[in-house]
Scaffold this active site. Sequence first.
Site, PDB file in Angstrom:
ATOM      1  N   GLY A   1       0.707  -1.233   0.034  1.00  8.03           N
ATOM      2  CA  GLY A   1       0.138  -0.188   0.010  1.00  8.03           C
ATOM      3  C   GLY A   1       0.941   1.324  -0.127  1.00  8.03           C
TER       4      GLY A   1
ATOM      5  N   TYR B   1      -3.667 -18.738  -4.160  1.00  6.72           N
ATOM      6  CA  TYR B   1      -4.466 -17.352  -3.797  1.00  6.72           C
ATOM      7  C   TYR B   1      -5.736 -17.427  -3.639  1.00  6.72           C
ATOM      8  CZ  TYR B   1      -6.770 -12.884  -4.306  1.00  6.72           C
ATOM      9  OH  TYR B   1      -7.830 -11.850  -4.101  1.00  6.72           O
TER      10      TYR B   1
ATOM     11  N   LEU C   1      -5.489  -6.197 -16.522  1.00  6.56           N
ATOM     12  CA  LEU C   1      -5.729  -5.758 -17.871  1.00  6.56           C
ATOM     13  C   LEU C   1      -5.735  -4.305 -18.079  1.00  6.56           C
ATOM     14  CD1 LEU C   1      -5.701  -6.643 -21.178  1.00  6.56           C
ATOM     15  CD2 LEU C   1      -8.076  -7.003 -20.771  1.00  6.56           C
TER      16      LEU C   1
ATOM     17  N   ARG D   1      -2.699 -18.600 -21.208  1.00  5.18           N
ATOM     18  CA  ARG D   1      -2.205 -18.841 -19.788  1.00  5.18           C
ATOM     19  C   ARG D   1      -3.037 -20.090 -19.199  1.00  5.18           C
ATOM     20  NH1 ARG D   1      -2.412 -12.665 -17.834  1.00  5.18           N
ATOM     21  NH2 ARG D   1      -4.826 -13.234 -18.231  1.00  5.18           N
ATOM     22  N   ALA D   2      -2.089 -20.949 -18.663  1.00  6.86           N
ATOM     23  CA  ALA D   2      -2.861 -22.005 -17.943  1.00  6.86           C
ATOM     24  C   ALA D   2      -3.856 -21.675 -17.192  1.00  6.86           C
ATOM     25  CB  ALA D   2      -1.836 -23.092 -17.468  1.00  6.86           C
TER      26      ALA D   2
ATOM     27  N   PHE E   1      -9.351  -5.972   4.126  1.00  6.28           N
ATOM     28  CA  PHE E   1      -8.638  -5.951   2.793  1.00  6.28           C
ATOM     29  C   PHE E   1      -7.245  -6.436   2.765  1.00  6.28           C
ATOM     30  CE2 PHE E   1     -12.007  -2.747   2.991  1.00  6.28           C
ATOM     31  CZ  PHE E   1     -12.848  -3.019   1.920  1.00  6.28           C
TER      32      PHE E   1
END
Length: 324
Positions: free
Chosen positions: A36, A137, A184, A279-280, A69
């Site tokens: 951050g 994740y 993106l 991408r896998a 968060f």
Amino acid sequence: MRLMVTGGAGYVGSVVAAHLVEAGHDVVVLDDLSTGHRDAVPEKAEFVRGRVQDAAGHLDASFDAVLHFAASSLVGESVTHPGKYWHNNVGGSLALLDALRTHGIDRFVFSSTAAVYGAPEVSPIPEDAPSAPTNPYGASKAAVDQLIASYCAAYGLRAVSLRYFNVAGAYGRYGERHTTETHLIPLALQVPHGTRGSVALYGTDYPTPDGTCVRDYIHVADLADAHLLALDATAEGGAATGHLVCNLGNGTGFSVRDVVDAVRAVTGCAVPTHEAPRRAGDPPVLVASADRARELLGWRPSRTSLEDIVADAWSFLREGEAGR
């Protein structure tokens, strides 16, 4: 209310903290600044530098609720360094929940993710879709959701987990600036900004209208609105009588080519692209069903235009960074 926002110096956390301050709440931001930025903390919020694992030392009975968060969130890194994700995301959340119990705080809002679903077979994706994350994740976030559910059942915690998809855009001076950028829209905006030569199209042969992956994009300010509504839902008599899980998304999918076209329209730049291998693990389509958030939280996104989302992100990139 007196509120703690963990990870409130990050992208989404700072926008939510700003909304909370504007709504008149007393906000304390807890962030270790590992990813951050100190200048992203709203001026009227109190800032405490520290790890979420040590939240017990920064909380007390005067707090009404916590919005969480703080997390490690890079999919690729989670594959190569899974221990970091289990320690930070699961271990940190467990320590935080125990701190809530210690101080008698019974209201909690958690920043979850659509990554818990993996590559679902159903689209739009409902909350009861199987949890089948394809990386540590997503698995760590799914584990925290299970952890929260158990604490709600055992200890009377009232909590909302918000699972969101691709967050983008900016809110005034609060926007996206990651050291390692994987999203993106900011990557595409780097081309007209002069820091990237072209945009990679990872796979152009998917079973989608233009052959590129389709994703659900949500404006970060709409996301913040949902967190304030989720906080309301944790009040006595609110929709979150235990653990409530809600997806957040526009319910509309945009392809990679759609995003590039929007960047071209907003910036007036050509934005070259180049094709790259798939991408896998990238599913063709990921779009949220946000019916539950509409019905139980009263949430309806109002900033649904892809060009508007891109325009806000572009303004932040050009003007926001110039002012820092």
